[in-house]
Each structure stands twice: as C-alpha cells, then as structure tokens.
Design an enzyme around this catalytic site. Structure first.
Site, PDB file in Angstrom:
ATOM      1  N   HIS A  12       0.863  -1.175   0.000  1.00 23.85           N
ATOM      2  CA  HIS A  12       0.000   0.000   0.000  1.00 23.85           C
ATOM      3  C   HIS A  12       0.901   1.227   0.000  1.00 23.85           C
ATOM      4  O   HIS A  12       1.707   1.397   0.894  1.00 23.85           O
ATOM      5  CB  HIS A  12      -0.897   0.008   1.241  1.00 23.85           C
ATOM      6  N   CYS A  13       0.780   2.017  -1.034  1.00 22.46           N
ATOM      7  CA  CYS A  13       1.683   3.157  -1.165  1.00 22.46           C
ATOM      8  C   CYS A  13       0.969   4.446  -0.779  1.00 22.46           C
ATOM      9  O   CYS A  13       0.057   4.880  -1.491  1.00 22.46           O
ATOM     10  CB  CYS A  13       2.173   3.255  -2.608  1.00 22.46           C
ATOM     11  N   PRO A  14       1.341   5.068   0.333  1.00 23.30           N
ATOM     12  CA  PRO A  14       0.665   6.320   0.702  1.00 23.30           C
ATOM     13  C   PRO A  14       0.996   7.453  -0.261  1.00 23.30           C
ATOM     14  O   PRO A  14       0.195   8.362  -0.430  1.00 23.30           O
ATOM     15  CB  PRO A  14       1.208   6.620   2.107  1.00 23.30           C
ATOM     16  N   GLY A  33      -1.456   7.168  -2.721  1.00 20.31           N
ATOM     17  CA  GLY A  33      -2.793   7.142  -2.143  1.00 20.31           C
ATOM     18  C   GLY A  33      -3.622   5.948  -2.568  1.00 20.31           C
ATOM     19  O   GLY A  33      -4.830   6.037  -2.711  1.00 20.31           O
ATOM     20  N   ASN A  34      -2.983   4.800  -2.785  1.00 15.22           N
ATOM     21  CA  ASN A  34      -3.727   3.628  -3.244  1.00 15.22           C
ATOM     22  C   ASN A  34      -2.887   2.383  -2.967  1.00 15.22           C
ATOM     23  O   ASN A  34      -1.679   2.479  -2.717  1.00 15.22           O
ATOM     24  CB  ASN A  34      -3.988   3.756  -4.743  1.00 15.22           C
TER      25      ASN A  34
END
Lengths: 495, 163
Positions: A196-198, A201-202
């Site tokens: 999950h890559c902040p 944002g997804n």
C-alpha cells in the site's frame, strides 16, 4: 420457544450470522431508499475507499500524502520550466524543455493512473458462496461447534510443483487466490498485492503495478534530469560570472534554484533506489510482500523456489509490464440491483457485457416480480400452497430437508417488494420471519403462531392466518417493512 | 407439462431456485484463471458429465486466450506504455474483447444446454472470477431430485392442484 429452535436451525443461524455480518453499515442505507434513484455499486462498496467522478476514480481513504506528492512534482517541475529552461534552451538546446515536458507528462499520466485505478480488488463473497465455503470447511474440520472462531483456515495447492498455502480471509469470506493479500488500510483483498503506497494514495496490486513501476521509473528520470540541468544551469552561470557570484545572484534572479536542487538531490536517491528495487522484483517476478516475507528465498529451504517466475528475466519483465490487463472485478459504476443489495457484500455483479447483464437482470427482477405476484395471488386464496417461493434459496445442507419446506413457506409470507431478497438464503428466511413479524405493526397476531412454530409447524398450523398476513403485508408500507426486515435479519444474527 | 424441460424464460417463471453449486478455481498452473473440471456431485442427475466438462474446458480455453502473453499482448502493452496509458481511455483491451466472447458463450450454453435441464450458469466475472456458479432450479410441480428441494416439492405436491 426461541426463534432459533433446535440445533439444526441453530446451525442455520450460524451460517446466517456469518452471511449477514458480511454487510457493514454502509450496506443498510440503500434499503431505505428503495424508491429513490438506483444506487451505483461504488456507493455501497464495503471497503475503505474513496470514490470520485461517480465511481470512475478510486483511491484509498488517506489521500493527504498523495496531494503532497502531486505538489512536490508540480512545484519542482514548474520551477524548473519557469526559471531554468529559458536559459538552458537558449544556451544549449530547446530540446531540453521538450524532453522535460515529455517526461513530466509521462510522470503525471502514470501517477494518476496508479492512484485512480482499481489495484485488483477482489469483491467479497456473496452469501451463497460464503455459506457454501463454510459448509465445506466444516465438513473438512469435522464440523466444529460454533461459539468460538475456529483456527485459521488454510487450503494447500500445488503450483508448478511448489506447495502454496491459501489463507481464508475472514473479512471477505473467501480463500485468497495465490499472491493476493488483504490490505488493512483499504480493508480489501487485492490480487497480486504488492504494497500500500501512501505516496500514490492507493494499493499497488495486479492491475496498477505496471503504472506504478512506470511512474517511479519516469520520476527517476525526471528528477535526475531536473537535477542535472539545474546544476548545469548554475555551472554555466558561474562560468560567466564566477561561482560565488552565481550563487549570490540566484536567489534574486533565479529563485529556488538551490531549493530545487536540494529537493531533487534527496528525491533522486530515494526514487532511483526504489526503481532499482522494483526492477529487481519484476525481473524475479516477486511482489514486495513476498520479498519482505522471504516467501521464495533460498533461506527457507533448498526446495523453495518461486513458482510464478517464468525462468528468465526478460520474460518476467515482459509479463509484468506488457502482459494483458485484467478488468476490474468490482464494477464500480454498475447499478445496484435492488433485490441483490441485501446482506451481500458489493454486488459482484452486473457486468458491462450486455448478454450476461440482461440475463442476470431479468433473472432477479423477474423472480421478484413473479414472487410478488405470487404473494398477492396467494393472499387471495385461503388455502396456502406451501410451495417454495421463488425468492427462497435453500442451501444444500444435508439433513435440512424438513426445514427447507416450511422455511420456504415462511418466506412466502414475507412481502416481496422489488427490493427484497432472492439472495436471502433459507436459513435466514427461516428464523428472520419471527422477529420480522414481531416488529411490524399489525402482525402481532402472528407472533404466537410464529413463536410456537419456529421451524416448520407453520404451514400445518395456520394457512389462513398466513394468507391474512400476506394480505396485510402486501398492503402495508413496503418501505418500512423492508427496513424492518433488514433490521430483523441483523438482529437475528445475534440470536 | 414436461417436468424438466424449460426454456430460459420459462425457467424463471415456473421454477424456483433449489441450490447452487460452485465450481472453484484451479490454481495448479499459477494465478491464471482456470476452473476445476471436476464434476460436482449435485449435478450427477441433471446433466451429462461430458457436456459439463466441455463447457468448463471451453471457458478455460477462453481465459487462457485472454491472459496469453505473446506477440499481440506485447504490442498492446508497449503501445499503451508509449502513450502513458492514455490509450486505454479509448481502446478496448484484448482481455475485455475475450470477456465479451465469454459472456456470449455462457448465454448460448445456458439457452441451449443448461436451461432445458433446469440449470443456470453465472458468468464468473460477476463472482470476482472465483467460481462458476451453477444454479439448480427446481420445478414447482415435479418431485425434485435435488436433496434440499425434495421436501419442499413434496410438501408442495399436495397444494399444487392446478399446476
């Protein structure tokens, strides 16, 4: 007598408990709005996602860092184009802003693609599927009694010679396919879950991994490019005026040049490093998840190898980047079928392909319409046919045959406005009738009968009362009844 | 009326859903979409084994075609990459084209083979590509062969009357 009855129906309750719990609170809102405009599926999506543009855009809940990413890229590039490019295009070549422009365009395109697309979310199981799985697991486990959560369920499969354990996801009620993982931030199972890559944002999963990779790759080129040419700019200036003078001038004449270089310097190392890492992952066909856990590393044992790898780096890369793009499984913009919304997770359903869509549409709606007609017809006839209604779906539970029949009858008594439930399985239909009727005004007279016949004495008991019920029910407000029925179901699950 | 023969429309009107069978995915070859060809016991009396297996094998073939990694998919991938994936906004991918073929095939199978036997296939796409859901319908007036439907049918036998 309790609505739950004996141990047989109790087991049904257990199943229904699991089925109904799959619905989270957002599920209940559509029921009230039966008469308003049909909802799109994204509006009732059970995961923790944000949707924009009427379901076209899908992101995680926390998007703050994504905006930071956007700002950093836009500001850095903007400053570069505004202050460095005019000088450089004059002095060296106008190709510099051109290439920079192309890179910038590529970076923005891939970033938005990564952030806005569905990473490969697996829709949650329909109640029937979940119940079927439960049954199979119980059979496998030797039917443990309810009341405590049984040990984590796993299934083993052999993929290309390697044993892989498939885990059961308690939230989504499915056995996760290989390489899928449940993202706790988004509360979804994602296929080929990478991480999950902040920053975007997804989640990064099967469907957007190539966009993510192209994003970090092109961003590496862009940052290196900007960094290099900002330095070039300063050097060229210093050749004209001397280095210290150039630095002195720059805040006044070329603002932010140093700030730009600093940002770029740090970004370069982190982004380039990340690109390198993902290049390695792609060439060995692993996900970040697998690499971190060391799923396929040699340290686990000599026999351990990656069953998904194609053997050579080139094929692995091509497969990851140029392989086919699978479609989104969650159909965000489809309309929720009113009769399918109930206890289910997101309606997995209506595809964009006309043939199947009309088929499934017709199935559900016809059934509903037919069943409604049936109810009204039956209400007129004193002798209730204790036939299974169209709306009841009976589970293939062994030894439950005696219950299914009356259960179906009970379901008949329930009014079937378009928004009620062909998906309502017989186990819920069985026990939910009682609290349902208790709640609804004007039906208290049924309660004693119902209470005395939790599991199937009703048909013999009171066909006439039943027909009265249906008559009344069909006249009653279907909205509130529907709401009540849902509440009843949810209440029931706590029985 | 003939007990078990229905057209697709008749099926919905006159039959009730008895049970659903789920054909699970076959992961032995990796994460590509393939379904198990094992014949479910519940369908024993409803359809010939060979017909069922043929349906599943054809579907597996379609999915393999959709996910095939070869010349045309590379071309599509490279072209898409070159346009920063903007081309996906206007072009339908190869996978989507095959999915359309699949849904047509399923509808055709339903009409020709499954509905007359009181069965209905659901497109796996609607179930997250996890299962092929086969709904088994019970004729209201016939004594059902499916286990969970039998009692309801028999109890309904008395009241059926006019059917």
């Amino acid at each position: 007598m309790t609505p739950g009855g004996g141990s047989g129906p109790m087991k049904d309750c257990e199943y229904s408990q699991i089925s109904t719990h799959s619905s989270s609170s957002p599920m209940e809102s559509p029921h009230k709005k039966k008469k308003s405009a049909p909802k799109r599926k994204w509006e009732v999506f059970p995961g923790r996602n944000k949707f924009f543009c009427n379901g076209r855009i899908m992101m995680a809940r926390q998007t703050g860092v994504f905006y930071l990413t956007l700002v950093l890229i836009l500001v850095t590039s903007g400053l570069f184009f505004t202050f460095d490019c005019p000088y450089l295009s004059e002095k060296i070549t106008p190709a510099i802003p051109a290439i920079g422009g192309i890179l910038f365009f590529f970076v923005m395109g891939t970033l938005l693609r990564t952030s806005f697309s569905d990473p490969g979310v697996l829709p949650r199981a329909t109640p029937d599927e979940a119940a079927d799985l439960e049954r199979q697991i119980d059979i496998a486990n030797g039917s443990s009694s309810g009341g405590y959560r049984p040990p984590p369920r796993t299934k083993e499969v052999i993929i290309n010679g390697q044993t892989v354990k498939l885990k059961y996801c308690f939230t989504c009620k499915i056995f996760r396919p290989p390489r899928a993982s449940h993202c706790s931030l988004c509360d979804n199972c994602v296929e080929r879950f990478d991480h999950h890559c902040p920053w975007v944002g997804n989640c990064v999963g099967k469907r957007n991994y190539r966009f993510f990779y192209m994003f970090i790759l092109s961003l590496s080129f862009l940052t290196v490019f900007i960094f290099a040419f900002v330095i070039t700019h300063v050097i060229l200036r210093s050749q004209q005026t001397g280095f210290l003078n150039a630095l002195k001038d720059s805040p006044a004449r070329y603002p932010f040049t140093e700030a730009n270089s600093v940002v770029c310097f740090f970004s370069v190392w982190s982004i380039v490093g990340l690109s390198g890492f993902h290049t390695y992952l792609i060439s060995s066909n692993q996900t970040t998840n697998e690499d971190i856990k060391g799923s396929w590393s040699n340290k686990r044992g000599k026999e351990n190898y990656n069953p998904y790898s194609y053997g050579n780096i080139f094929t692995n890369c091509c497969a990851a980047l140029c392989g086919p793009l699978s479609p989104s499984l969650i159909d965000r913009r489809g309309f929720v079928q009113p009769d399918a919304t109930q206890l289910a997770g997101p309606s997995n359903g209506i595809t964009m392909y006309g043939a199947t869509q009309s088929q499934s549409n017709m199935c559900d709606q016809d059934q509903c319409i037919q069943s409604t007609k049936f109810v009204l017809q039956a209400a007129a006839t004193p002798l209730l046919q204790s036939e299974p209604s169209i709306t009841s779906e009976e589970l293939p539970l062994p030894g439950k045959t005696t219950i299914s029949g009356p259960c179906a009858t009970l379901t008949l008594g329930q009014p079937t406005p378009p928004s009620s439930m062909p998906n309502l399985t017989s186990d819920t239909g069985l026990t939910d009738m009682i609290p349902l009727k208790e709640e609804h005004e004007g039906h208290q007279f049924l309660t004693p009968e119902e209470a005395s016949s939790p599991s199937g004495m009703l048909p013999s008991g009171s066909p006439i009362t039943h027909s009265h019920t249906m008559h009344v029910l069909s006249l009653a407000s279907q909205d509130s009844l529907h709401e009540d029925s849902v509440r009843g179901l949810v209440k029931l699950s706590s029985v | 009326p003939a007990p078990q023969v229905h057209s697709l429309q008749e099926l919905r009107r006159s039959a009730s859903l008895a049970t659903k069978v789920f054909v699970q995915r076959d992961y032995s070859e990796g994460t590509t979409c393939q379904f198990q060809t094992k014949f479910p016991a519940e369908l024993e009396s409803r359809i010939e084994r060979q017909l069922f297996e043929e349906t599943v094998k054809t579907l597996n073939g379609f999915y393999a075609e959709a996910e095939k990694i070869g010349g045309s998919s590379y071309l599509e991938g490279c072209l898409a990459c070159a346009t920063a994936y903007f081309i996906f906004l206007c072009m339908e991918t190869h996978y989507e084209k095959v999915l359309k073929k699949i849904s047509k095939y399923i509808q055709e199978q339903n009409e020709k083979i499954y509905a007359p036997r009181g069965l209905l296939l659901t497109d796996p796409l609607e179930r997250g590509m996890r299962v092929i859901e086969i709904s088994i319908y019970e004729d209201r007036c016939s004594s059902g062969s499916s286990s969970s439907g039998s009692s309801s049918s028999s109890s309904g036998g008395g009241g059926v009357g006019g059917r």
